[in-house]
Design an enzyme around this catalytic site. Structure first.
Site, short mmCIF file in Angstrom:
data_model
loop_
_atom_site.label_atom_id
_atom_site.label_comp_id
_atom_site.label_asym_id
_atom_site.label_seq_id
_atom_site.Cartn_x
_atom_site.Cartn_y
_atom_site.Cartn_z
N SER A 164 0.78 -1.23 0.00
CA SER A 164 0.00 0.00 0.00
C SER A 164 0.82 1.28 0.00
O SER A 164 0.42 2.27 -0.63
CB SER A 164 -0.95 0.02 1.20
OG SER A 164 -0.27 -0.25 2.40
N ASP A 197 -3.94 5.96 10.94
CA ASP A 197 -3.91 4.50 11.11
C ASP A 197 -2.54 4.00 11.57
O ASP A 197 -2.35 2.81 11.82
CB ASP A 197 -4.33 3.79 9.83
CG ASP A 197 -3.40 4.06 8.63
OD1 ASP A 197 -2.30 4.62 8.82
OD2 ASP A 197 -3.80 3.72 7.51
N HIS A 219 0.23 4.00 7.24
CA HIS A 219 0.45 4.52 5.89
C HIS A 219 1.04 5.93 5.92
O HIS A 219 0.66 6.75 6.76
CB HIS A 219 -0.86 4.53 5.11
CG HIS A 219 -1.42 3.17 4.89
ND1 HIS A 219 -2.56 2.72 5.53
CD2 HIS A 219 -0.99 2.14 4.12
CE1 HIS A 219 -2.81 1.48 5.16
NE2 HIS A 219 -1.87 1.10 4.31
#
Length: 263
Positions: free
Chosen positions: A32, A235, A238
């Site tokens: 990601s 989060d 990221h």
């Protein structure tokens, strides 16, 4: 929904002639943080992840930066760069565009850059081993990119957050080295430059094991840049937009310092 569905299949066809061709090809692989999550937020009204649409100046499109689309045509690259490839996730700003713009800012005569997005969120290194769907798609897209006449200059790899469990972290180094060796063999490029991002966060309690594995990869022409210290989204996993730009620029500087003289 139908429009999104038709992009869910990798179409196996050669590059279609549209007049756009890169001189310098870069493969973008991993999960990601390579696909890009900068500017992605949770919409409290819908409880869905959305991208804020903010494109920093370091990610501005130009005719000198192309991307290999899902249908394997060269197109002008723009954010979110991985929107077709990491199609089941919400993509935002990633390292690819700032990487390319940084190179062109320092070397205006570098030539046209062709990016080959291949990163997919939440993937472990085990899922990138030779013979898997991800591996086959990666090699297929890389081979297709070369058909237009450009040279693959480097693989940019940013992955490992999903391997921070106890067992996966212990096996990570061997799996990553095997992946790199297999890619080089199947692309007939035994000395392919690889720039590896050392992760700064992970899903599990064994981040240190994965970082140690990445820092100690024992292969020729593999260098690393460290993401530690960069700022993260809420989060805690990221990179935010500022950090995605920063790591992209670090990757560019590493390429220019270590590999640009190797044509």
């Amino acid at each position: 929904m139908f429009f999104r569905f038709i992009f869910c299949i990798f179409i196996h066809c050669p590059v279609k002639p549209q007049g756009l061709k890169p001189n310098n090809i870069f493969l973008l692989g991993g999960q990601s943080n390579m696909a890009g999550r900068g500017g992605v937020y949770n919409d409290t009204k819908t409880n869905l992840l959305e991208w804020d649409g903010q494109v920093p100046p370091q990610c501005i499109p130009t005719s000198k930066i192309l991307t290999l689309s899902l249908t394997k045509t060269w197109e002008i690259a723009y954010e979110p760069l991985h929107k077709e490839i990491d199609k089941l996730k919400t993509c935002g700003v990633g390292p690819g565009m700032p990487f390319s713009n940084q190179i062109l800012a320092k070397l205006p005569d570098f030539g046209v850059i062709g990016l080959v997005p291949c990163a997919v969120g939440e993937t472990k290194i085990e899922e990138w081993q030779k013979g898997t769907i991800l591996y086959n798609q990666f090699v297929d897209r890389a081979r297709t990119a070369m058909q237009s006449g450009g040279n693959i200059r480097a693989l940019l790899w940013y992955q490992g957050e999903s391997d921070c469990g106890e067992q996966d972290s212990m096996l990570y180094k061997g799996r990553l080295e095997k992946f790199f060796n297999d890619v080089r063999h199947d692309l007939n490029s035994p000395d392919l430059p690889i720039i590896l991002v050392v992760i700064s966060a992970g899903e599990g309690n064994f981040l240190r094991n994965v970082r140690d594995a990445q820092l100690n990869i024992n292969l020729k022409n593999v260098v690393h840049v460290d993401a530690m210290g960069l700022t993260l989204l809420p989060d805690h996993l990221h990179l935010d937009t500022k950090s995605a730009v920063s790591i992209g620029q670090k990757l560019a500087d590493s390429f220019l310092n270590n590999f640009n003289h190797k044509k």
